[in-house]
Design an enzyme around this catalytic site. Sequence first.
Site, PDB file in Angstrom:
ATOM      1  N   ARG A 187       0.755  -1.306   0.375  1.00  0.00           N
ATOM      2  CA  ARG A 187      -0.171   0.377   0.162  1.00  0.00           C
ATOM      3  C   ARG A 187       0.639   1.440   0.528  1.00  0.00           C
ATOM      4  O   ARG A 187       0.045   2.586  -0.134  1.00  0.00           O
ATOM      5  CB  ARG A 187      -0.680  -0.055   1.138  1.00  0.00           C
ATOM      6  CG  ARG A 187      -2.257  -0.638   1.351  1.00  0.00           C
ATOM      7  CD  ARG A 187      -2.456  -1.424   2.137  1.00  0.00           C
ATOM      8  NE  ARG A 187      -3.896  -2.406   2.436  1.00  0.00           N
ATOM      9  CZ  ARG A 187      -3.752  -3.934   2.673  1.00  0.00           C
ATOM     10  NH1 ARG A 187      -1.493  -3.953   3.063  1.00  0.00           N
ATOM     11  NH2 ARG A 187      -4.460  -4.674   2.409  1.00  0.00           N
ATOM     12  N   ASP A 242      -8.012  -6.154   9.537  1.00  0.00           N
ATOM     13  CA  ASP A 242      -7.513  -7.052   8.938  1.00  0.00           C
ATOM     14  C   ASP A 242      -7.644  -7.763  10.248  1.00  0.00           C
ATOM     15  O   ASP A 242      -8.056  -9.164  10.043  1.00  0.00           O
ATOM     16  CB  ASP A 242      -6.262  -6.324   9.345  1.00  0.00           C
ATOM     17  CG  ASP A 242      -6.246  -5.713   8.720  1.00  0.00           C
ATOM     18  OD1 ASP A 242      -4.700  -5.026   7.992  1.00  0.00           O
ATOM     19  OD2 ASP A 242      -5.759  -4.207   8.715  1.00  0.00           O
ATOM     20  N   ARG A 264     -10.572  -9.554   8.956  1.00  0.00           N
ATOM     21  CA  ARG A 264     -10.620 -10.593   8.620  1.00  0.00           C
ATOM     22  C   ARG A 264      -9.346 -12.371   9.498  1.00  0.00           C
ATOM     23  O   ARG A 264     -10.152 -13.229   8.958  1.00  0.00           O
ATOM     24  CB  ARG A 264      -8.991 -10.048   7.605  1.00  0.00           C
ATOM     25  CG  ARG A 264      -9.753  -9.333   6.172  1.00  0.00           C
ATOM     26  CD  ARG A 264      -8.640  -8.900   5.372  1.00  0.00           C
ATOM     27  NE  ARG A 264      -9.705  -7.820   4.440  1.00  0.00           N
ATOM     28  CZ  ARG A 264      -9.200  -7.203   3.607  1.00  0.00           C
ATOM     29  NH1 ARG A 264      -7.923  -6.220   3.586  1.00  0.00           N
ATOM     30  NH2 ARG A 264      -9.585  -6.913   2.669  1.00  0.00           N
ATOM     31  N   HIS A 272      -1.375  -1.102   9.094  1.00  0.00           N
ATOM     32  CA  HIS A 272      -2.218  -1.437   7.904  1.00  0.00           C
ATOM     33  C   HIS A 272      -1.528  -2.406   6.860  1.00  0.00           C
ATOM     34  O   HIS A 272      -1.817  -0.979   5.814  1.00  0.00           O
ATOM     35  CB  HIS A 272      -3.707  -0.580   7.815  1.00  0.00           C
ATOM     36  CG  HIS A 272      -5.068  -1.286   6.228  1.00  0.00           C
ATOM     37  ND1 HIS A 272      -4.988  -2.364   6.526  1.00  0.00           N
ATOM     38  CD2 HIS A 272      -5.086  -0.798   5.333  1.00  0.00           C
ATOM     39  CE1 HIS A 272      -5.664  -2.802   5.538  1.00  0.00           C
ATOM     40  NE2 HIS A 272      -5.967  -0.982   4.844  1.00  0.00           N
TER      41      HIS A 272
HETATM   42  P1  NAD Z   1     -11.041   4.282  -6.924  1.00  0.00           P
HETATM   43  O1  NAD Z   1     -10.065   4.462  -7.499  1.00  0.00           O
HETATM   44  O2  NAD Z   1     -12.044   3.192  -7.245  1.00  0.00           O
HETATM   45  O3  NAD Z   1     -12.064   5.255  -6.430  1.00  0.00           O
HETATM   46  C1  NAD Z   1     -11.296   6.825  -5.386  1.00  0.00           C
HETATM   47  C2  NAD Z   1     -11.861   7.874  -5.985  1.00  0.00           C
HETATM   48  O4  NAD Z   1     -11.329   8.908  -5.533  1.00  0.00           O
HETATM   49  C3  NAD Z   1     -12.919   7.942  -7.614  1.00  0.00           C
HETATM   50  O5  NAD Z   1     -13.871   8.331  -7.910  1.00  0.00           O
HETATM   51  C4  NAD Z   1     -11.822   9.441  -7.861  1.00  0.00           C
HETATM   52  O6  NAD Z   1     -13.003  10.824  -8.710  1.00  0.00           O
HETATM   53  C5  NAD Z   1     -11.540  10.309  -6.432  1.00  0.00           C
HETATM   54  N1  NAD Z   1     -11.061  11.155  -5.985  1.00  0.00           N
HETATM   55  C6  NAD Z   1      -9.374  10.902  -6.343  1.00  0.00           C
HETATM   56  N2  NAD Z   1      -8.931  12.527  -6.347  1.00  0.00           N
HETATM   57  C7  NAD Z   1     -10.313  12.877  -5.618  1.00  0.00           C
HETATM   58  C8  NAD Z   1      -9.635  14.964  -4.873  1.00  0.00           C
HETATM   59  N3  NAD Z   1      -8.979  15.364  -4.413  1.00  0.00           N
HETATM   60  N4  NAD Z   1     -11.179  14.721  -4.739  1.00  0.00           N
HETATM   61  C9  NAD Z   1     -12.092  13.856  -4.590  1.00  0.00           C
HETATM   62  N5  NAD Z   1     -12.078  12.825  -4.677  1.00  0.00           N
HETATM   63  C10 NAD Z   1     -11.309  12.419  -5.620  1.00  0.00           C
HETATM   64  O7  NAD Z   1     -10.484   3.647  -5.416  1.00  0.00           O
HETATM   65  P2  NAD Z   1     -11.067   2.802  -3.991  1.00  0.00           P
HETATM   66  O8  NAD Z   1     -11.136   1.057  -4.656  1.00  0.00           O
HETATM   67  O9  NAD Z   1     -13.025   3.290  -4.245  1.00  0.00           O
HETATM   68  O10 NAD Z   1      -9.865   3.562  -2.848  1.00  0.00           O
HETATM   69  C11 NAD Z   1     -10.586   4.179  -2.466  1.00  0.00           C
HETATM   70  C12 NAD Z   1      -9.357   4.087  -1.218  1.00  0.00           C
HETATM   71  O11 NAD Z   1      -9.367   2.604  -0.293  1.00  0.00           O
HETATM   72  C13 NAD Z   1      -7.664   3.708  -1.592  1.00  0.00           C
HETATM   73  O12 NAD Z   1      -6.657   4.439  -1.535  1.00  0.00           O
HETATM   74  C14 NAD Z   1      -7.382   2.346  -1.650  1.00  0.00           C
HETATM   75  O13 NAD Z   1      -5.727   1.358  -1.437  1.00  0.00           O
HETATM   76  C15 NAD Z   1      -8.305   2.449  -0.605  1.00  0.00           C
HETATM   77  N6  NAD Z   1      -8.484   1.802   0.855  1.00  0.00           N
HETATM   78  C16 NAD Z   1      -8.610   1.687   1.641  1.00  0.00           C
HETATM   79  C17 NAD Z   1      -8.471   0.237   3.101  1.00  0.00           C
HETATM   80  C18 NAD Z   1      -9.374   0.172   4.237  1.00  0.00           C
HETATM   81  O14 NAD Z   1      -8.201  -0.264   5.083  1.00  0.00           O
HETATM   82  N7  NAD Z   1      -7.924   1.456   4.441  1.00  0.00           N
HETATM   83  C19 NAD Z   1      -9.453  -0.922   1.782  1.00  0.00           C
HETATM   84  C20 NAD Z   1      -9.353  -0.826   0.829  1.00  0.00           C
HETATM   85  C21 NAD Z   1      -9.302   0.201  -0.093  1.00  0.00           C
END
Ligand code: NAD
Length: 315
Positions: free
Chosen positions: A92, A152, A155, A179
Amino acid sequence: MNANKVVLIGAGMVGAATLNSILMLNLVSELVVIDQNVQRAQGEVMDASHTTAFAYSSGANIRVGTYADCKDARIIVMTAGPSIKPGEKMDRQILAQQNAGIMTQVMSEITKYTQDAIIITVTNPVDVVTYLAKTRANYPGNKIFGTGTLLDTARMRQIIAQQVGVDSKNVHGYVLGEHGNSAFIPWNLVDIAGVPVDQLDRAFHMKAPIDKEKVFEGTKSAGFDIIQLKGYTSSGIAMSVCRLIKAIILDERSILPISVVLDGHYDTKNVALSVPCVVGKNGAEHILEVPLTSEERRQFKQCAQNLTDILGKIS
Ligand code: NAD
């Protein structure tokens, strides 16, 4: 402040799943979605709004909004920014520079309107993003935290539950630290109905004891396995966010492992890492110091060192 208003930033895979799960919580009356891709936000909002006609989905006011909506929000959920894609390095931290920039930009918008809302960060690498959001914006520490190892932990509980043949909710314990790839499981804190992990095979008539290494590896690789299989992860993280929203809105004072900026806790400072915290109406109300072995303390320190190294490279 509207006590039941949530602003969701990011309408990607995680944002959309979170939007739908929040509606099923039946605790939120106003749900505002913000994304730089306004069309995408509009599509998700329109789709989700049609669930309100059904049982188990709340009759909430769901709409696309702007950062001005943060003004009276109770909770803001940050999911904006890209995820790791299939075929990329399964770490990540490769997202750190880009998503730190996005988080900083988003915080500068949020703080024009509020210092009162509780901000739940999801965007990865969540510990890095949480730390930078809190410190760069000087946001109150109890009011900003990351989902951290809550996912996590879910899971791990599911994997153990499946091996033992009981409900995941009966498995207690935590994944702590980052994480990410340096997370660890303090095994002394894992039990089912008070039965320690090393005695589960006898108590539950299992064929073999729990293979801790396998549980740990399965927990750590789960996110990456899902990404390779379906391209992204969404269901588990959406429910993790809902668990936190519920704890805040109902002032549950639930003990949940979340990523908080540490200030001497576990002899650690200047990073955000996951430890069990009491979560209630004021956010992360109390950071608990749970008993860790000397080896687990060493692992925690290692997580902190990794994070410090990464933070040092981010401009
Ligand atoms: P994605 O690419 O499907 O969606 C990201 C969205 O963010 C898009 O719709 C994009 O237009 C928007 N975006 C980007 N920059 C922006 C900004 N400056 N202002 C407003 N909107 C903006 O990605 P996803 O699969 O939805 O994942 C989103 C995030 O969540 C990722 O960083 C991913 O790694 C994270 N994630 C975290 C966990 C966790 O356990 N913490 C789990 C899953 C995913």
